[in-house]
Write a protein that holds these residues in place. Structure first.
Motif, PDB file in Angstrom:
ATOM      1  N   THR A   1     -16.528  65.120 -35.022  1.00  0.00           N
ATOM      2  CA  THR A   1     -17.090  63.833 -34.605  1.00  0.00           C
ATOM      3  C   THR A   1     -16.047  63.069 -33.792  1.00  0.00           C
ATOM      4  O   THR A   1     -14.862  63.149 -34.073  1.00  0.00           O
ATOM      5  N   GLN A   2     -16.497  62.368 -32.774  1.00  0.00           N
ATOM      6  CA  GLN A   2     -15.577  61.637 -31.900  1.00  0.00           C
ATOM      7  C   GLN A   2     -16.069  60.207 -31.698  1.00  0.00           C
ATOM      8  O   GLN A   2     -17.270  59.958 -31.626  1.00  0.00           O
ATOM      9  N   ALA A   3     -15.109  59.286 -31.577  1.00  0.00           N
ATOM     10  CA  ALA A   3     -15.470  57.910 -31.195  1.00  0.00           C
ATOM     11  C   ALA A   3     -15.777  57.907 -29.701  1.00  0.00           C
ATOM     12  O   ALA A   3     -15.204  58.685 -28.941  1.00  0.00           O
ATOM     13  N   LEU A   4     -16.690  57.026 -29.297  1.00  0.00           N
ATOM     14  CA  LEU A   4     -17.005  56.905 -27.873  1.00  0.00           C
ATOM     15  C   LEU A   4     -16.491  55.552 -27.382  1.00  0.00           C
ATOM     16  O   LEU A   4     -17.134  54.514 -27.562  1.00  0.00           O
ATOM     17  N   PRO A   5     -15.307  55.550 -26.769  1.00  0.00           N
ATOM     18  CA  PRO A   5     -14.671  54.281 -26.412  1.00  0.00           C
ATOM     19  C   PRO A   5     -15.205  53.706 -25.100  1.00  0.00           C
ATOM     20  O   PRO A   5     -14.464  53.481 -24.156  1.00  0.00           O
ATOM     21  N   LEU A   6     -16.513  53.463 -25.036  1.00  0.00           N
ATOM     22  CA  LEU A   6     -17.097  52.955 -23.790  1.00  0.00           C
ATOM     23  C   LEU A   6     -18.009  51.772 -24.098  1.00  0.00           C
ATOM     24  O   LEU A   6     -18.685  51.746 -25.129  1.00  0.00           O
TER      25      LEU A   6
END
Ligand code: TEU
Ligand code: CA
Length: 546
Positions: free
Chosen positions: A510-515
């Motif tokens: 799982t990854q954070a979406l820094p947008l």
């Protein structure tokens, strides 16, 4: 930049031998394709690329042609071909065929005549050299193991073959040969075929000094590409044939760098429209059977994409593919069979949102995966078998390691028969299939994909429809907005005031979406996780800016 149909086209590749067998002999055929045209059309594709359908002894499954104007016995008749062509056209689909003219089959009448005597009129259709000190003329190696030269006993000379010894290279220096090729091209175009995929076309011109293989590049076959007269020959082919038809061309361009690409496809060049490079499918893994598998990361892949997009985006045109008949299955190669649906759809998302003509390979739309091959005897491909002979049997390489490697990269993974349903032999044939059927056909098959509204197949349909409805997804400038990110690929596609944002998690964590997603509306996603700033494994989304 000009808009054209072939830039907007979505291509579906059919490998006839493995698509559908209509007469129960275990080999796919043209009548089989005919049965499945509605299926192909239901995807929404515009062009079919048919792998070789010509007369062939099948040493390399049709990439060894013995008559350019006739149909392979196993595939049917010219009437069957005409029926497939008409059936496609009725459905608004164009057909491009495979032009394999770097080499022919050794069974071609030209070669049969050429090998009889040094003064035979066909001698010069091929490339002959006398022995040097009783040895091969130089140290060139063939793609499919061993020397690229074969001694022909009758005349005591060697002929060149960059692939198997049953695939002698044609001599493009000879204008007679070139005009025979143009004649064959016209024959098919006059029938109504819409263009060509050109097999290893960047190899047709050879350095006439036949220099020794550069020592530092041993095993690197790109040295054969971009010969001294290649542009002259393609220019002539364009002038003599291509320019006279509204047809599509895609040159397989092994060994062409992004920097060289415009010299083939630049709009003022009058050579080819598009080429098909190998940089992303060989990333860290040049196609060899003796080296182990090397992992690569997304940054390396992105760097390749943007290099090609910058090289051709504005002045030429790119192509995009993840799989074909020469590569392992896309989910096994770029995704993860443990995340079958999600990664299959992620690959689809990437494929259909580039500034390039996308090529979809049969079976990828239902998420077919690599097939477990338990023994060397289960393989069919001459590449696996010939290299096995040379490296394992003759040079003592480790048998188990070779088999393990072949289970990752062998071309046969893409060639196992299409999985249509849960009937015996996956509904491909009522007879004995020519190549092993992947045992997972009981779960992965067309019938199951059609019945499941959440399937990879239906996601492809939605994506294709989205791309077709929105020119920005075809023509839009492509900007990587998280260039440093090792696992998330986020890019915008902008054209005439319309902007799409594509975000993809290229991995199993799982990854954070820094947008900042304000102002964006979701158009399509492969999961329904509902957490905008977190991406689940292989999650992919397409947003449109409002
Ligand atoms: O492939 C050309 C080519 O470069 C391949 O040999 C490729 O490197 C190899 O398949 C990697 O596995 C074309 C055709 O697509 C292929 O099927 C043929 O075998 C080859 O040409 C010879 O015609
Ligand atoms: Ca058949």
């Amino acid at each position: 930049m000009q808009k054209t149909w072939w830039k907007e086209a979505i291509v579906y590749q059919i490998y006839p031998r493995s698509f559908k067998d209509a007469n129960g002999d275990g080999i796919g055929d043209l009548r089989g394709i005919l049965e499945k045209l509605d299926y192909v059309a239901s995807l929404g594709v515009d062009v079919v690329w048919l792998s070789p359908h010509f007369k062939s002894p099948n040493v390399d499954n049709g990439y060894d042609i013995s008559d350019y104007l006739d149909i392979m016995d196993e595939f049917g008749t010219m009437e069957d071909f005409d029926a497939v062509l008409a059936g496609l056209h009725e459905r608004g689909i164009k057909l491009i065929i495979d032009l394999v003219v770097n080499h022919s089959s050794d069974q071609h009448p030209w070669f049969q005549a050429a090998r009889t005597a040094k003064d035979n009129p066909y001698r010069d259709y091929y490339i002959w050299r006398p022995p040097v000190n009783g040895q091969t003329p130089n140290d060139w190696r063939a793609f499919f193991a061993g020397s690229a030269w074969e001694l022909d006993e009758t005349t005591g000379e060697y002929y060149l073959h960059l692939f198997t010894k049953e695939q002698p290279d044609l001599n493009w220096e000879n204008p007679k040969l070139r005009h025979e090729v143009y004649k064959a091209m016209r024959f098919w175009l006059d029938k109504g075929v819409d263009g060509f995929r050109m097999d290893v076309i960047t190899f047709i011109s050879k350095d006439q000094t036949y220099p020794p293989y550069p020592e530092t590049r041993f095993g690197d076959f790109t040295v054969y590409a971009n010969g001294p007269r290649v542009h002259e020959f393609l220019h002539e082919m364009n002038r003599e044939v291509l320019s006279k038809y509204d047809c599509m061309t895609v040159g397989e361009s092994f060994g062409v760098t992004a920097e060289q690409a415009l010299s083939y496809v630049g709009e003022g060049r009058h050579e080819l429209q598009t080429i098909y490079h190998f940089d992303h499918v060989t990333v860290r893994n040049p196609h060899t059977f003796v080296n182990g598998w090397q992992d690569f990361n997304l940054q390396e892949l992105k760097a390749i994409f943007y290099k090609w997009d910058r090289a051709l985006g504005d002045q030429g045109w790119n192509t995009m593919y993840f799989g074909n008949h020469d590569n392992p299955r896309v989910i096994s190669r770029f995704g993860d069979p443990a995340h079958h649906k999600a990664s299959g759809k992620m690959i689809a998302t990437l494929l259909l949102t580039q500034r390039a003509t996308p090529y979809l390979y049969q079976g990828d739309e239902i998420g077919m995966t690599n097939c477990p091959f338990d023994a060397i005897e289960e393989f069919n491909d001459v590449e696996v078998l010939n290299n096995y002979k040379e490296f394992v049997e003759e040079k003592g390489a480790d048998d188990a390691a070779y088999l393990a490697n072949a289970n990752i990269i062998a071309r046969d993974h893409a060639r196992t028969p299409m999985q249509w349903n849960t009937a015996p032999q996956a509904g491909f044939t009522t007879g004995m299939p020519w190549l092993k059927i992947n045992p997972n056909y009981t779960e992965i098959n067309v019938e199951a994909a059609l019945a499941d509204p959440d399937s990879i197949f239906h996601y492809y349909r939605q994506l294709i429809a989205l791309r077709k409805a929105n020119p920005a997804l075809t023509y839009g400038a492509n900007e990587d907005i998280l260039p440093e990110h090792p696992q998330v690929w986020a890019y915008t596609r902008t054209f005439e005031g319309v902007c799409f944002l594509v975000v993809v998690n290229f991995g199993k964590t799982t990854q954070a979406l820094p947008l900042d997603l304000s102002g964006y509306t979701l158009s399509l996603s492969n999961l329904n996780e509902g957490t905008p700033h977190t991406l689940a494994p292989y999650e992919s989304r397409i947003y449109q800016r409002s």
